[in-house]
Write a protein that holds these residues in place. Sequence first.
Motif, short mmCIF file in Angstrom:
data_model
loop_
_atom_site.label_atom_id
_atom_site.label_comp_id
_atom_site.label_asym_id
_atom_site.label_seq_id
_atom_site.Cartn_x
_atom_site.Cartn_y
_atom_site.Cartn_z
N ALA A 151 0.84 -1.21 0.00
CA ALA A 151 0.00 0.00 0.00
C ALA A 151 0.87 1.25 0.00
N GLN A 152 1.94 1.24 0.77
CA GLN A 152 2.84 2.39 0.81
C GLN A 152 3.54 2.58 -0.53
N GLN A 153 3.91 1.48 -1.18
CA GLN A 153 4.55 1.57 -2.49
C GLN A 153 3.60 2.19 -3.51
N ILE A 154 2.33 1.78 -3.48
CA ILE A 154 1.35 2.33 -4.41
C ILE A 154 1.16 3.82 -4.17
N GLU A 155 1.08 4.22 -2.90
CA GLU A 155 0.92 5.65 -2.57
C GLU A 155 2.10 6.44 -3.08
N GLU A 156 3.32 5.93 -2.90
CA GLU A 156 4.50 6.63 -3.37
C GLU A 156 4.52 6.76 -4.89
N GLN A 207 1.87 6.80 -6.86
CA GLN A 207 0.84 7.74 -7.28
C GLN A 207 1.26 9.17 -7.01
N SER A 208 1.94 9.41 -5.90
CA SER A 208 2.38 10.77 -5.59
C SER A 208 3.47 11.22 -6.55
#
Length: 77
Positions: free
Chosen positions: A66-71, A73-74
């Motif tokens: 989840a953190q990888q996906i957020e990074e 996308q940002s």
Amino acid sequence: MHGSVSIAIANYVAGMIGSHVGELGAMAIFGGIAATAVICGVILLVFSNTLVKWMHGAESNGISTAQQIEEQQSQVA
């Protein structure tokens, strides 16, 4: 220090293998090396799942999916 020992051992083994080229022929020596590499590769493939389990999460870098996906996308935005 350890590098010197490993280089010495590698040179010794290479000399031992090289001394048999005249008797057995180059094709037999290199064929044996290739067969050894293939057998080792197959063994690693067979035991790959077990090896991953033994690593206890060492293959991950500590960031959840989840953190990888957020990074990602940002970075895109």
